[in-house]
Write a protein that holds these residues in place. Structure first.
Motif, PDB file in Angstrom:
ATOM      1  N   GLY A 201       0.799  -1.223   0.000  1.00 12.31           N
ATOM      2  CA  GLY A 201       0.000   0.000   0.000  1.00 12.31           C
ATOM      3  C   GLY A 201       0.834   1.276   0.000  1.00 12.31           C
ATOM      4  N   ALA A 202       0.237   2.357  -0.524  1.00  9.19           N
ATOM      5  CA  ALA A 202       0.904   3.664  -0.517  1.00  9.19           C
ATOM      6  C   ALA A 202       0.434   4.449   0.705  1.00  9.19           C
ATOM      7  CB  ALA A 202       0.555   4.421  -1.793  1.00  9.19           C
ATOM      8  N   GLY A 204      -0.857   7.599   2.985  1.00  7.17           N
ATOM      9  CA  GLY A 204      -1.619   8.844   2.814  1.00  7.17           C
ATOM     10  C   GLY A 204      -2.892   8.754   1.984  1.00  7.17           C
ATOM     11  N   ALA A 205      -3.199   7.584   1.428  1.00  5.47           N
ATOM     12  CA  ALA A 205      -4.396   7.467   0.596  1.00  5.47           C
ATOM     13  C   ALA A 205      -5.673   7.523   1.443  1.00  5.47           C
ATOM     14  CB  ALA A 205      -4.350   6.181  -0.218  1.00  5.47           C
ATOM     15  N   PHE A 206      -5.592   6.994   2.645  1.00 15.04           N
ATOM     16  CA  PHE A 206      -6.721   7.047   3.585  1.00 15.04           C
ATOM     17  C   PHE A 206      -6.191   7.506   4.934  1.00 15.04           C
ATOM     18  CE2 PHE A 206      -7.803   3.761   0.522  1.00 15.04           C
ATOM     19  CZ  PHE A 206      -9.131   4.045   0.229  1.00 15.04           C
ATOM     20  N   GLU A 207      -7.117   7.994   5.761  1.00 12.52           N
ATOM     21  CA  GLU A 207      -6.690   8.347   7.111  1.00 12.52           C
ATOM     22  C   GLU A 207      -7.743   7.895   8.120  1.00 12.52           C
ATOM     23  OE1 GLU A 207      -5.157  12.284   9.267  1.00 12.52           O
ATOM     24  OE2 GLU A 207      -4.689  12.161   7.120  1.00 12.52           O
ATOM     25  N   GLU A 231     -15.891   3.451   5.199  1.00 10.64           N
ATOM     26  CA  GLU A 231     -15.048   3.621   4.009  1.00 10.64           C
ATOM     27  C   GLU A 231     -15.294   2.480   3.018  1.00 10.64           C
ATOM     28  OE1 GLU A 231     -13.264   6.109   2.157  1.00 10.64           O
ATOM     29  OE2 GLU A 231     -12.936   6.671   4.257  1.00 10.64           O
ATOM     30  N   LYS A 243      -5.006  -2.615  -5.265  1.00 12.85           N
ATOM     31  CA  LYS A 243      -4.303  -1.365  -4.939  1.00 12.85           C
ATOM     32  C   LYS A 243      -5.045  -0.609  -3.833  1.00 12.85           C
ATOM     33  CE  LYS A 243      -1.776   2.476  -6.008  1.00 12.85           C
ATOM     34  NZ  LYS A 243      -1.844   2.998  -4.665  1.00 12.85           N
ATOM     35  N   VAL A 244      -6.372  -0.491  -3.997  1.00 18.12           N
ATOM     36  CA  VAL A 244      -7.197   0.212  -3.005  1.00 18.12           C
ATOM     37  C   VAL A 244      -7.109  -0.491  -1.648  1.00 18.12           C
ATOM     38  CG1 VAL A 244      -9.576   0.882  -2.414  1.00 18.12           C
ATOM     39  CG2 VAL A 244      -8.773   1.051  -4.785  1.00 18.12           C
ATOM     40  N   ASP A 247      -3.744   0.160  -0.009  1.00 20.76           N
ATOM     41  CA  ASP A 247      -3.672   1.521   0.546  1.00 20.76           C
ATOM     42  C   ASP A 247      -4.446   1.608   1.861  1.00 20.76           C
ATOM     43  OD1 ASP A 247      -2.266   2.198  -1.670  1.00 20.76           O
ATOM     44  OD2 ASP A 247      -3.854   3.354  -2.647  1.00 20.76           O
ATOM     45  N   ARG A 250      -2.669  -0.243   4.613  1.00 24.09           N
ATOM     46  CA  ARG A 250      -1.519   0.560   5.048  1.00 24.09           C
ATOM     47  C   ARG A 250      -1.965   1.638   6.045  1.00 24.09           C
ATOM     48  NH1 ARG A 250       3.802   2.237   2.610  1.00 24.09           N
ATOM     49  NH2 ARG A 250       4.489   3.746   4.156  1.00 24.09           N
ATOM     50  N   ALA A 251      -3.078   2.307   5.725  1.00 23.09           N
ATOM     51  CA  ALA A 251      -3.576   3.376   6.600  1.00 23.09           C
ATOM     52  C   ALA A 251      -4.040   2.814   7.953  1.00 23.09           C
ATOM     53  CB  ALA A 251      -4.720   4.110   5.913  1.00 23.09           C
TER      54      ALA A 251
END
Ligand code: KG4
Ligand code: ZN
Length: 364
Positions: A201-202, A204-207, A231, A243-244, A247, A250-251
């Motif tokens: 995951g990248a 900052g995509a979700f918080e 969400e 990908k989603v 992310d 990761r968050a």
């Protein structure tokens, strides 16, 4: 030798320790921990998405006799070499605890040897001693104990003297990992699956919100669960996109790790311990290990985290705690040194399970 047994949840775990060698100063791990086995019930509970207590208890009962025989073979010992038994008394699932305790008691009673009934969380702390060489904990130390059932910041003031500085108001962080993973459609058990998914995951995509951020005596993770659910509902079919999902995982992981890290660091600044300990099943999480290692390093104190196999439930930690108790107890140490002391042998036979057992009540 000592036989250690852990059956508080869904792992049937056993270990054999060479107590005599330990009392004589041996600290090489493989010389002290002679054999160990963990039989996981993951496959059994997978279809239900969580541990089914009755099934777990029955499985422990079926598992124990053959596992003990295999363990003795690996340790190249016989029942006659076992001079004492240590077992988890609580906290945990009552049916599961009772199977382990009954087995341990019967074994000890039949052989007229001592029986030690120990606290599961205290044992998780002592997993941090199971390095190679085995190394005594420093006092005072600060421990973050994170598992499927517990999230606690514990100050180890001296040997067996604990102060709980913070605990969760709702879900344990392991449980929160597991529930969030289920919402993302990841397989059971969710914690490791979510951690793996987060790697891709990248940032900052979700918080996600940090619960009880101001209160230094409490953790809260149920708000994250609700936010993840919202969400996921918003995303609809897009949650199937790898990908989603990465992310989002990761968050979630970042939210849990930063909550735990922040409170740990605040407690560290307040209490100035000699070392920082991370233990329990969630201590297997790579991001959490790295974050707490950084904090310890910034404060110039040793960071102690067990190897992953001693983070999740195991009998090595039960035996390790037993070794320290035996070392401090003249009657028990004498028993292993061949000095007969009948009075200390029979007194524990009336001990039962304690499914709910706060660590502050250890000596009650
Ligand atoms: O200590 P443990 O084996 O059992 C209890 O006493 O609860 O902890 C199990 C918990 C589960 O919630 C599992 O999902 C979590 O530890 N866990 C992890 C990881 N490995 C295990 N959570 C996050 N990342 C991991 N790598
Ligand atoms: Zn545990």
């Amino acid at each position: 030798m000592l036989l250690a047994i852990e059956t508080s949840c869904d792992e049937t775990a056993l270990a054999v320790f060479d107590v005599a060698a330990f009392l004589n100063g041996e600290r090489r791990r493989e010389a002290v921990l002679r054999a160990e086995i963990v039989s996981s019930q993951v496959a059994l509970h997978q279809p239900y998405g969580g541990v089914v207590p009755e099934l777990a208890a029955r499985e422990h009962l079926l598992n124990l006799p053959p596992l003990v025989n295999g363990l003795f073979e690996n340790a190249r010992c016989t029942p006659a070499d076992i001079l004492g038994v240590a077992v988890t008394r609580g906290p945990g699932l009552n049916g599961c605890l009772l199977v382990g305790i009954s087995f341990a008691k019967s074994f000890a009673l039949g052989r007229k040897i001592p029986f030690l009934a120990l606290h599961h969380l205290e044992a998780h702390l002592f997993a941090a001693e199971l390095g190679d060489p085995i190394e005594q904990l420093e006092y005072p130390s600060l421990a973050l104990l994170v598992s499927g059932g517990h999230t606690e910041l514990i100050l180890l003031e001296s040997f067996r003297k604990y102060q709980v500085l913070a605990r969760t108001r709702d879900d344990a962080v392991g449980e929160a990992f597991d529930k969030a993973a289920t919402l993302l459609g990841l397989p059971y058990p969710g914690g490791p699956a979510l951690a793996q998914c987060a790697e891709a995951g990248a940032p900052g995509a979700f918080e996600f919100p940090i619960g009880m951020s101001k209160d230094e005596t409490a953790f809260s993770f149920s708000g994250v669960k609700t936010a993840v659910l919202r969400e996921v509902q918003k995303l609809g079919e897009r949650i199937g996109d790898e990908k989603v999902r990465g992310d989002m995982a990761r968050a979630i992981e970042e939210c849990f790790v930063s909550t735990l890290s922040e409170k740990t660091e605040r407690a560290l600044e307040k209490h100035r311990p000699k070392s920082l300990i991370l233990t329990g099943g969630v201590a297997a999480n790579t991001a959490l290990r790295a974050s707490l290692a950084n904090i310890a390093s910034a404060h110039k104190i040793p960071f102690r985290v067990p190897e992953r196999r001693w983070c999740t439930d195991n009998a090595g930690m039960i035996g390790m705690l037993a070794l320290r108790i035996i070392e401090q107890d003249n009657a028990l140490a004498g028993h292993w040194r061949g000095q007969a002391n009948e009075s200390s042998l029979a007194e524990h036979q009336s001990i039962g399970s304690l499914p709910r057992w706060p660590i502050e009540h250890l000596h009650l």
